[in-house]
Scaffold this motif. Structure first.
Motif, PDB file in Angstrom:
ATOM      1  N   GLY A  44      28.695  48.890  40.619  1.00  0.00           N
ATOM      2  CA  GLY A  44      29.729  48.540  41.584  1.00  0.00           C
ATOM      3  C   GLY A  44      30.495  47.294  41.229  1.00  0.00           C
ATOM      4  N   GLU A  45      31.235  46.836  42.197  1.00  0.00           N
ATOM      5  CA  GLU A  45      32.115  45.671  42.057  1.00  0.00           C
ATOM      6  C   GLU A  45      31.419  44.438  42.612  1.00  0.00           C
ATOM      7  OE1 GLU A  45      36.342  44.375  44.133  1.00  0.00           O
ATOM      8  OE2 GLU A  45      35.942  46.508  43.815  1.00  0.00           O
ATOM      9  N   GLU A  46      31.624  43.306  41.975  1.00  0.00           N
ATOM     10  CA  GLU A  46      31.000  42.060  42.432  1.00  0.00           C
ATOM     11  C   GLU A  46      31.489  41.714  43.846  1.00  0.00           C
ATOM     12  OE1 GLU A  46      30.382  37.408  41.086  1.00  0.00           O
ATOM     13  OE2 GLU A  46      31.428  38.784  39.737  1.00  0.00           O
ATOM     14  N   LEU A  47      30.536  41.355  44.705  1.00  0.00           N
ATOM     15  CA  LEU A  47      30.869  40.980  46.082  1.00  0.00           C
ATOM     16  C   LEU A  47      31.044  39.464  46.136  1.00  0.00           C
ATOM     17  CD1 LEU A  47      31.394  41.885  48.952  1.00  0.00           C
ATOM     18  CD2 LEU A  47      28.931  41.745  49.391  1.00  0.00           C
ATOM     19  N   THR A  48      32.234  39.042  45.787  1.00  0.00           N
ATOM     20  CA  THR A  48      32.583  37.615  45.827  1.00  0.00           C
ATOM     21  C   THR A  48      33.122  37.283  47.218  1.00  0.00           C
ATOM     22  OG1 THR A  48      34.847  38.077  45.135  1.00  0.00           O
ATOM     23  CG2 THR A  48      33.215  37.654  43.381  1.00  0.00           C
TER      24      THR A  48
END
Length: 156
Positions: A44-48
């Motif tokens: 997935g995509e980094e949860l920044t």
């Protein structure tokens, strides 16, 4: 670093809330009978904080954000929850598979916390036999206490 796979607006995860459920990958709990096995992988995509802010802008009108997982990095869940609390008026929830609240979690950053791994024998929160509990965090006079609201899921 936390990664998220999908985001959904849901109505059943937190009572009386329109919830933005953020599914976090890399689950270390890996419950037998898990309905979201794809979240076991680190994908997935980094949860920044920037990604989280963008999600909240995109899903304007939700009343709660719920981190679905993140047990591999509770410090990050706590940091993101604090960020939501500081920059938004939405409620904050965490669905954890842990049996006890991790020491890195500061209750002042949350309104709801679900604890407990999924146990096939006992079922999910809507089963009165569940081993999982949904706690509402009551904030009063600088203290934070937990109230079990799990029975609100059970049909009467």
């Amino acid at each position: 670093m936390l990664k998220f796979v999908d985001v959904k607006e849901v109505f059943a995860e937190i009572p009386d809330e329109i919830t933005l459920a953020i599914s976090i990958s890399g689950c270390p709990i890996q419950c037998k009978g898990c309905h979201s096995r794809y979240l076991w992988e680190d994908v997935g995509e980094e949860l920044t904080t920037e990604a989280l802010s963008a999600l909240l802008r995109k899903h304007f009108g939700v009343s709660c954000v719920c981190f679905m997982g993140g047990d591999q990095a509770p410090e990050e869940v706590n940091r993101l929850a604090r960020r939501v609390r500081e920059n938004s008026t939405v409620s904050v929830a965490w669905y954890s598979g842990r049996e006890r609240l991790h020491e890195a979690i500061a209750l002042e950053n949350f309104d709801y916390v679900k604890l407990g791994h999924y146990d096939e024998e006992h079922g999910p929160l809507n089963n009165p036999a569940t081993n999982q509990r949904l706690w509402q965090v009551v904030h009063a006079g600088g203290s934070h206490t937990l109230t079990d609201i799990t029975p609100r899921f059970w049909k009467r």
